[in-house]
Write a protein that holds these residues in place. Structure first.
Motif, mmCIF file in Angstrom:
data_model
loop_
_atom_site.group_PDB
_atom_site.id
_atom_site.type_symbol
_atom_site.label_atom_id
_atom_site.label_comp_id
_atom_site.label_asym_id
_atom_site.label_seq_id
_atom_site.Cartn_x
_atom_site.Cartn_y
_atom_site.Cartn_z
ATOM 1 N N VAL A 117 6.582 11.000 6.807
ATOM 2 C CA VAL A 117 7.131 9.663 6.993
ATOM 3 C C VAL A 117 8.074 9.628 8.185
ATOM 4 O O VAL A 117 8.037 8.707 8.991
ATOM 5 N N SER A 118 8.898 10.646 8.375
ATOM 6 C CA SER A 118 9.821 10.632 9.508
ATOM 7 C C SER A 118 9.064 10.743 10.824
ATOM 8 O O SER A 118 9.471 10.173 11.830
ATOM 9 N N PHE A 119 7.950 11.466 10.823
ATOM 10 C CA PHE A 119 7.147 11.584 12.038
ATOM 11 C C PHE A 119 6.499 10.253 12.377
ATOM 12 O O PHE A 119 6.353 9.899 13.542
ATOM 13 N N MET A 120 6.103 9.508 11.362
ATOM 14 C CA MET A 120 5.418 8.236 11.561
ATOM 15 C C MET A 120 6.383 7.055 11.631
ATOM 16 O O MET A 120 5.956 5.931 11.766
ATOM 17 N N GLN A 121 7.671 7.289 11.523
ATOM 18 C CA GLN A 121 8.669 6.229 11.458
ATOM 19 C C GLN A 121 8.570 5.281 12.655
ATOM 20 O O GLN A 121 8.666 5.702 13.792
ATOM 21 N N PRO A 122 8.360 4.001 12.430
ATOM 22 C CA PRO A 122 8.306 3.054 13.536
ATOM 23 C C PRO A 122 9.707 2.742 14.053
ATOM 24 O O PRO A 122 10.692 3.056 13.399
ATOM 25 N N GLU A 123 9.776 2.084 15.198
ATOM 26 C CA GLU A 123 11.054 1.758 15.812
ATOM 27 C C GLU A 123 11.800 0.682 15.039
ATOM 28 O O GLU A 123 13.003 0.724 14.935
ATOM 29 N N THR A 124 11.080 -0.333 14.529
ATOM 30 C CA THR A 124 11.725 -1.409 13.796
ATOM 31 C C THR A 124 11.112 -1.501 12.404
ATOM 32 O O THR A 124 10.061 -0.952 12.153
ATOM 33 N N SER A 125 11.769 -2.236 11.533
ATOM 34 C CA SER A 125 11.249 -2.341 10.175
ATOM 35 C C SER A 125 11.117 -3.793 9.749
ATOM 36 O O SER A 125 11.459 -4.152 8.643
ATOM 37 N N GLU A 126 10.647 -4.660 10.628
ATOM 38 C CA GLU A 126 10.462 -6.064 10.298
ATOM 39 C C GLU A 126 8.983 -6.404 10.331
ATOM 40 O O GLU A 126 8.219 -5.788 11.036
ATOM 41 N N GLY A 127 8.584 -7.401 9.548
ATOM 42 C CA GLY A 127 7.226 -7.904 9.602
ATOM 43 C C GLY A 127 6.411 -7.600 8.363
ATOM 44 O O GLY A 127 6.671 -6.639 7.649
ATOM 45 N N VAL A 128 5.417 -8.475 8.132
ATOM 46 C CA VAL A 128 4.510 -8.349 6.999
ATOM 47 C C VAL A 128 3.108 -8.670 7.496
ATOM 48 O O VAL A 128 2.917 -9.597 8.280
ATOM 49 N N GLU A 177 -3.317 -4.620 13.882
ATOM 50 C CA GLU A 177 -3.082 -5.709 14.831
ATOM 51 C C GLU A 177 -1.735 -6.370 14.567
ATOM 52 O O GLU A 177 -1.000 -6.682 15.503
ATOM 53 N N ALA A 178 -1.396 -6.546 13.301
ATOM 54 C CA ALA A 178 -0.137 -7.199 12.957
ATOM 55 C C ALA A 178 1.075 -6.380 13.410
ATOM 56 O O ALA A 178 2.089 -6.949 13.824
ATOM 57 N N PHE A 179 0.979 -5.069 13.318
ATOM 58 C CA PHE A 179 2.103 -4.193 13.667
ATOM 59 C C PHE A 179 1.868 -3.463 14.983
ATOM 60 O O PHE A 179 2.453 -2.417 15.228
ATOM 61 N N ARG A 180 1.029 -4.011 15.826
ATOM 62 C CA ARG A 180 0.615 -3.347 17.067
ATOM 63 C C ARG A 180 1.789 -2.792 17.871
ATOM 64 O O ARG A 180 1.815 -1.624 18.231
ATOM 65 N N GLU A 181 2.767 -3.625 18.165
ATOM 66 C CA GLU A 181 3.894 -3.189 19.006
ATOM 67 C C GLU A 181 4.770 -2.160 18.301
ATOM 68 O O GLU A 181 5.280 -1.244 18.927
ATOM 69 N N GLN A 182 4.939 -2.302 17.000
ATOM 70 C CA GLN A 182 5.763 -1.355 16.258
ATOM 71 C C GLN A 182 5.071 -0.012 16.100
ATOM 72 O O GLN A 182 5.728 1.017 16.019
ATOM 73 N N LEU A 183 3.738 -0.006 16.036
ATOM 74 C CA LEU A 183 2.987 1.235 15.868
ATOM 75 C C LEU A 183 2.820 2.003 17.176
ATOM 76 O O LEU A 183 2.602 3.211 17.177
ATOM 77 N N ARG A 184 2.923 1.304 18.282
ATOM 78 C CA ARG A 184 2.680 1.923 19.592
ATOM 79 C C ARG A 184 3.500 3.203 19.822
ATOM 80 O O ARG A 184 2.941 4.220 20.241
ATOM 81 N N PRO A 185 4.811 3.233 19.537
ATOM 82 C CA PRO A 185 5.570 4.480 19.755
ATOM 83 C C PRO A 185 5.085 5.639 18.873
ATOM 84 O O PRO A 185 5.015 6.779 19.328
ATOM 85 N N ALA A 186 4.716 5.337 17.627
ATOM 86 C CA ALA A 186 4.227 6.397 16.735
ATOM 87 C C ALA A 186 2.896 6.938 17.230
ATOM 88 O O ALA A 186 2.667 8.157 17.230
#
Length: 161
Positions: free
Chosen positions: A47-58, A82-91
């Motif tokens: 989970v820490s390795f996959m941790q996204p930068e922000t924690s907002e959105g559904v 697609e919904a979390f595209r920008e948040q997933l990009r760093p991971a």
């Protein structure tokens, strides 16, 4: 006992330590299933390795919150990407080193495929030249096609094997 994933509903799976699963409600078990058993109730490293930068959105399709992804490292459906595209990009960048798929070329680092594409393009150009009765151009194009074909069949395209 509350679900160890959503912390909202009563846990019905893994309550007695069955199958090595953490305590999960029916909804979380349906989403996480057997994958939860691989990480148990302490999925810290993953989970820490996959941790996204922000924690907002559904996710609008399945209702998975970005905080659920942060806690488990699992998304709920294909629409989540697609919904979390920008948040997933760093991971994705941390895991794969890049965020754009460049494809696989088994030979010659893509040079062979470039030559094949060029030959195909030249064949179309040759047809046009013949149709328009431009014989000098057709001869030049035909020579270029033969040169490319020789390189391809002799493995002389600068590739590896």
């Amino acid at each position: 006992m509350l679900c160890s994933h959503c912390h909202n509903k009563e846990a019905t799976h893994g309550v007695d330590g069955e199958d090595g699963l953490p305590p999960l409600c029916d909804d979380c078990f349906a989403r996480l299933g057997e994958a939860a058993g691989y990480f148990g109730s302490d999925a810290g490293l993953f989970v820490s390795f996959m941790q996204p930068e922000t924690s907002e959105g559904v996710c609008p399709a399945c209702g998975t919150a970005l905080s659920d992804y942060a806690r488990t490292g699992l998304l709920g459906c294909a629409e989540c990407y697609e919904a979390f595209r920008e948040q997933l990009r760093p991971a994705v960048r941390r895991i794969h080193g890049r965020t754009v798929h460049t494809g696989k070329h088994p030979c010659g680092d893509g040079k062979m495929y470039e030559l094949l594409d060029e030959r195909k393009r030249l064949r179309g150009e040759l047809e046009r030249a013949v149709r328009e009765k431009r014989m000098k151009d057709a001869e030049r194009i035909n020579r270029d096609i033969r040169d490319i074909s020789r390189m391809l069949y002799r493995d002389d395209y600068g590739g590896e094997g």
